[in-house]
Design a protein around this motif. Structure first.
Motif, PDB file in Angstrom:
ATOM      1  N   SER A  37      -1.470   4.848  -2.413  1.00 16.58           N
ATOM      2  CA  SER A  37      -1.437   4.204  -3.722  1.00 16.58           C
ATOM      3  C   SER A  37      -2.624   4.655  -4.552  1.00 16.58           C
ATOM      4  O   SER A  37      -3.731   4.712  -4.069  1.00 16.58           O
ATOM      5  CB  SER A  37      -1.511   2.685  -3.558  1.00 16.58           C
ATOM      6  N   GLY A  38      -2.395   4.941  -5.784  1.00 16.62           N
ATOM      7  CA  GLY A  38      -3.488   5.255  -6.692  1.00 16.62           C
ATOM      8  C   GLY A  38      -3.949   3.993  -7.385  1.00 16.62           C
ATOM      9  O   GLY A  38      -3.365   2.936  -7.241  1.00 16.62           O
ATOM     10  N   GLY A  39      -5.009   4.098  -8.138  1.00 17.88           N
ATOM     11  CA  GLY A  39      -5.507   2.920  -8.837  1.00 17.88           C
ATOM     12  C   GLY A  39      -4.772   2.699 -10.144  1.00 17.88           C
ATOM     13  O   GLY A  39      -5.377   2.699 -11.211  1.00 17.88           O
ATOM     14  N   ARG A  40      -3.464   2.560 -10.074  1.00 19.43           N
ATOM     15  CA  ARG A  40      -2.694   2.410 -11.300  1.00 19.43           C
ATOM     16  C   ARG A  40      -2.847   1.014 -11.873  1.00 19.43           C
ATOM     17  O   ARG A  40      -3.016   0.057 -11.138  1.00 19.43           O
ATOM     18  CB  ARG A  40      -1.221   2.702 -11.007  1.00 19.43           C
ATOM     19  N   SER A  68      -5.327  -7.926  -5.170  1.00 21.72           N
ATOM     20  CA  SER A  68      -4.815  -9.262  -4.866  1.00 21.72           C
ATOM     21  C   SER A  68      -3.576  -9.135  -3.977  1.00 21.72           C
ATOM     22  O   SER A  68      -2.991  -8.047  -3.852  1.00 21.72           O
ATOM     23  CB  SER A  68      -4.447  -9.984  -6.159  1.00 21.72           C
ATOM     24  N   ALA A  69      -3.184 -10.254  -3.386  1.00 15.32           N
ATOM     25  CA  ALA A  69      -1.983 -10.240  -2.542  1.00 15.32           C
ATOM     26  C   ALA A  69      -0.767  -9.804  -3.353  1.00 15.32           C
ATOM     27  O   ALA A  69       0.092  -9.055  -2.868  1.00 15.32           O
ATOM     28  CB  ALA A  69      -1.762 -11.629  -1.946  1.00 15.32           C
ATOM     29  N   LYS A  70      -0.713 -10.250  -4.594  1.00 16.15           N
ATOM     30  CA  LYS A  70       0.423  -9.886  -5.453  1.00 16.15           C
ATOM     31  C   LYS A  70       0.437  -8.376  -5.719  1.00 16.15           C
ATOM     32  O   LYS A  70       1.482  -7.728  -5.667  1.00 16.15           O
ATOM     33  CB  LYS A  70       0.313 -10.661  -6.770  1.00 16.15           C
ATOM     34  N   THR A 124       1.514  -6.547  -2.609  1.00 18.20           N
ATOM     35  CA  THR A 124       2.972  -6.622  -2.460  1.00 18.20           C
ATOM     36  C   THR A 124       3.637  -5.611  -3.376  1.00 18.20           C
ATOM     37  O   THR A 124       4.560  -4.881  -2.971  1.00 18.20           O
ATOM     38  CB  THR A 124       3.457  -8.048  -2.795  1.00 18.20           C
ATOM     39  N   ALA A 125       3.161  -5.541  -4.623  1.00 21.76           N
ATOM     40  CA  ALA A 125       3.754  -4.610  -5.587  1.00 21.76           C
ATOM     41  C   ALA A 125       3.577  -3.168  -5.120  1.00 21.76           C
ATOM     42  O   ALA A 125       4.472  -2.329  -5.269  1.00 21.76           O
ATOM     43  CB  ALA A 125       3.118  -4.820  -6.960  1.00 21.76           C
ATOM     44  N   GLN A 126       2.435  -2.880  -4.502  1.00 25.86           N
ATOM     45  CA  GLN A 126       2.202  -1.521  -4.008  1.00 25.86           C
ATOM     46  C   GLN A 126       3.211  -1.156  -2.921  1.00 25.86           C
ATOM     47  O   GLN A 126       3.746  -0.056  -2.896  1.00 25.86           O
ATOM     48  CB  GLN A 126       0.778  -1.398  -3.464  1.00 25.86           C
ATOM     49  N   LEU A 127       3.467  -2.099  -2.013  1.00 25.55           N
ATOM     50  CA  LEU A 127       4.440  -1.802  -0.952  1.00 25.55           C
ATOM     51  C   LEU A 127       5.843  -1.666  -1.523  1.00 25.55           C
ATOM     52  O   LEU A 127       6.642  -0.850  -1.046  1.00 25.55           O
ATOM     53  CB  LEU A 127       4.395  -2.885   0.135  1.00 25.55           C
ATOM     54  N   HIS A 128       6.159  -2.468  -2.533  1.00 28.75           N
ATOM     55  CA  HIS A 128       7.471  -2.328  -3.172  1.00 28.75           C
ATOM     56  C   HIS A 128       7.617  -0.939  -3.795  1.00 28.75           C
ATOM     57  O   HIS A 128       8.699  -0.373  -3.826  1.00 28.75           O
ATOM     58  CB  HIS A 128       7.661  -3.419  -4.231  1.00 28.75           C
ATOM     59  N   GLU A 129       6.500  -0.392  -4.279  1.00 26.24           N
ATOM     60  CA  GLU A 129       6.538   0.970  -4.833  1.00 26.24           C
ATOM     61  C   GLU A 129       6.991   1.977  -3.771  1.00 26.24           C
ATOM     62  O   GLU A 129       7.565   2.995  -4.074  1.00 26.24           O
ATOM     63  CB  GLU A 129       5.151   1.377  -5.334  1.00 26.24           C
ATOM     64  N   TYR A 130       6.654   1.685  -2.532  1.00 29.93           N
ATOM     65  CA  TYR A 130       7.070   2.553  -1.431  1.00 29.93           C
ATOM     66  C   TYR A 130       8.482   2.219  -0.943  1.00 29.93           C
ATOM     67  O   TYR A 130       8.959   2.798   0.025  1.00 29.93           O
ATOM     68  CB  TYR A 130       6.122   2.402  -0.242  1.00 29.93           C
ATOM     69  N   GLY A 131       9.109   1.247  -1.569  1.00 34.91           N
ATOM     70  CA  GLY A 131      10.440   0.846  -1.143  1.00 34.91           C
ATOM     71  C   GLY A 131      10.431  -0.075   0.055  1.00 34.91           C
ATOM     72  O   GLY A 131      11.453  -0.235   0.726  1.00 34.91           O
ATOM     73  N   LEU A 166      -1.307  -2.462 -10.446  1.00 33.31           N
ATOM     74  CA  LEU A 166      -1.181  -2.455  -8.983  1.00 33.31           C
ATOM     75  C   LEU A 166      -2.536  -2.644  -8.303  1.00 33.31           C
ATOM     76  O   LEU A 166      -2.600  -2.847  -7.101  1.00 33.31           O
ATOM     77  CB  LEU A 166      -0.540  -1.153  -8.512  1.00 33.31           C
ATOM     78  N   GLY A 167      -3.605  -2.533  -9.056  1.00 36.93           N
ATOM     79  CA  GLY A 167      -4.924  -2.753  -8.490  1.00 36.93           C
ATOM     80  C   GLY A 167      -5.374  -1.601  -7.620  1.00 36.93           C
ATOM     81  O   GLY A 167      -4.674  -0.590  -7.485  1.00 36.93           O
ATOM     82  N   PRO A 168      -6.542  -1.747  -6.979  1.00 38.73           N
ATOM     83  CA  PRO A 168      -7.052  -0.688  -6.098  1.00 38.73           C
ATOM     84  C   PRO A 168      -6.084  -0.446  -4.939  1.00 38.73           C
ATOM     85  O   PRO A 168      -5.469  -1.388  -4.437  1.00 38.73           O
ATOM     86  CB  PRO A 168      -8.376  -1.272  -5.585  1.00 38.73           C
ATOM     87  N   ALA A 169      -5.980   0.824  -4.539  1.00 39.83           N
ATOM     88  CA  ALA A 169      -5.056   1.171  -3.456  1.00 39.83           C
ATOM     89  C   ALA A 169      -5.399   0.387  -2.195  1.00 39.83           C
ATOM     90  O   ALA A 169      -6.527   0.444  -1.713  1.00 39.83           O
ATOM     91  CB  ALA A 169      -5.128   2.660  -3.184  1.00 39.83           C
ATOM     92  N   ALA A 170      -4.439  -0.313  -1.676  1.00 37.96           N
ATOM     93  CA  ALA A 170      -4.683  -1.152  -0.505  1.00 37.96           C
ATOM     94  C   ALA A 170      -4.211  -0.497   0.789  1.00 37.96           C
ATOM     95  O   ALA A 170      -4.710  -0.823   1.862  1.00 37.96           O
ATOM     96  CB  ALA A 170      -3.978  -2.499  -0.678  1.00 37.96           C
TER      97      ALA A 170
END
Lengths: 295, 168
Positions: free
Chosen positions: A62-65, A93-95, A98-105, A68-72
């Motif tokens: 994940s990039g720092g988009r 944040s937890a949210k 979660t959004a970062q993982l959704h980006e990965y499907g 999505l916040g800092p790459a987790a």
């Protein structure tokens, strides 16, 4: 003094919480259509056993988009339709996580909890809907008991999973979860010392150089702590940090100080299990420890 | 193997098993994991356990007890839950509830076999002979484990004289 009646009442804790028998039944005995999927998962793990780290494909991180916040996480696709997720930062944040993982499907929800330092960035708990295959749930449950920084699961699966990640406590915040991980596993405080599988004499010398007081233990015989090591090779170490733990809730080990080193004989049936404690399934399957991240 | 029989057995047993698991682990989530694991084992052996004279419920509880003892032995130096997870309900800490929570905290800290004996005796109301059978030890071992546990918990019983507490 307390009475036996008080003890009975105390043990009836939780009796009034409803039980979802159907959900448990579904987990314990999955319906037959899931069998095929479970077989694929097992086959995936078998494939990992013959794979090397070199052929694992790092897809992206994940990039720092914005948003999505800092790459987790670092997410890797492994052979056999398996995904490995590493926690690399807990600043988001937890949210956002979660959004970062959704980006990965990945249909995974993240929750976070304040933990002691050695559990920051580790996976703490899992909950899931009843349609998640039993093989996936049991694998995740087992992995999470080791407080790993890496978990592995199928790239796609029916149902939804919620995973807990340890994060640093905010100023003034109480710890919600505290724990001890294997200091010799990846991410552990002593991982880069490469003490695993070495003799107690070697390990004791090095830990003394590092300023630790060592207590030796052989769990199988329940002779838990000793000033002299039992015979065998070092399989695991637990570093105690009393600054982080609430005294009085340490349980059986409240007389322990500094580092407790577990030694087992290679012929011990639990030797293999213990030396891989805190490692991911593919790391175990590879059979060698990758120290490339160490200085 | 008759899957319907197992379904019926599991469906009717799960509520009681989960409650037993909660008493054994003092953790809602872990209790369900324990029941799940035990039922999977029972399911694997169902063809034998469903025969006349077999006791699948007793077998399932035995698995739960042994799993919990083994798990706590493996992880006793690792798991240090110092607070409830955020999504769990907060207890109403009236005086009585707080006293019970204190007692449960002490039960949590008992060595695994002592805790199992306490739960089997005071939650399941099992006789020492049944406990011994289930845990694979002698009745005298059960009594010894119980005496040590009760002394630690400062539980007064007619069978446990004061000197037991003093020597604990």
């Amino acid at each position: 003094m307390r009475t036996e009646a008080e003890l009975r009442d105390a043990l009836r804790w939780g009796d009034d919480v409803p039980v979802d028998a159907e959900q448990l039944l579904a987990r314990a005995m999955p319906a037959s259509p899931r069998s095929r999927r479970r077989t694929r998962w097992v086959a995936g793990l078998a494939a990992i056993a013959t794979a090397t780290v070199g052929i694992f494909a790092l897809l992206s991180t994940s990039g720092g988009r914005g948003g999505l916040g800092p790459a987790a996480f670092a997410v890797m696709h492994l052979p056999g339709d398996v995904v490995s997720i590493d926690v690399v930062s807990t600043e988001a944040s937890a949210k956002q996580m979660t959004a970062q993982l959704h980006e990965y499907g990945l249909d995974i929800t993240i929750e976070t909890a304040a933990t002691n330092r050695q559990l920051v960035g580790t996976w703490l708990w899992v909950s899931m809907t009843e349609d998640v295959p039993a093989m996936v749930s049991s694998s995740l449950t087992e992995q999470l008991q080791g407080y790993t920084a890496t978990i592995e699961l199928p790239a796609s699966f029916p149902g939804a999973i919620t995973l807990g990640v340890g994060r640093a406590a905010r100023p003034g915040e109480q710890l919600q979860v505290g724990g001890i991980r294997n200091a010799l596993a990846p991410g552990g405080l002593l991982f880069c010392e490469r003490l695993r599988d070495r003799t107690p004499a070697d390990v004791g010398r090095r830990l003394a150089e590092l300023g630790y007081t060592v207590r030796w233990s052989d769990r199988q015989t329940r002779k838990r702590l000793s000033a002299t090591p039992p015979p065998g090779l070092v399989t695991e170490a637990s570093v105690y940090d009393y600054d982080e733990m609430l005294q009085g809730r340490i349980g059986d080990d409240e007389d322990t100080r500094d580092v407790q080193v577990i030694v087992r004989k290679p012929s011990d049936p639990l030797y293999e299990q213990q030396r891989w404690w805190g490692f991911s399934p593919s790391q175990r399957a590879a059979g060698t420890v990758d120290y490339s991240s160490c200085p | 193997m008759d899957e319907r029989d197992f379904d019926d057995f599991a469906r009717s047993s799960i509520p009681g098993l989960v409650r037993f698991g909660r008493a054994l682990t003092l953790d809602l989530g872990r209790a369900e994991d324990l029941v799940q694991t035990a039922l999977m084992r029972t399911h694997q052996r169902w063809s034998r356990l469903s025969r006349p004279g077999q006791q699948p419920l007793g077998y399932t509880k035995k698995v739960m007890v042994n799993e919990e003892i083994s798990r706590r032995r493996r992880f006793s130096s690792r798991e240090r839950t110092v607070d409830e997870l955020p999504e769990r309900p907060t207890a109403d800490l009236t005086e009585g509830v707080a006293a019970q929570e204190d007692l449960r905290r002490l039960v949590r800290r008992l060595p695994p076999r002592q805790r199992a004996v306490v739960v089997l005796r005071y939650y399941e109301d099992a006789a020492d002979r049944e406990i011994a059978e289930l845990m694979g030890c002698t009745e005298s071992t059960v009594r010894s484990l119980a005496a040590k546990a009760l002394a630690t918990l400062r539980i007064s019983t007619q069978a446990v004289p004061e000197q037991v507490e003093e020597s604990a």
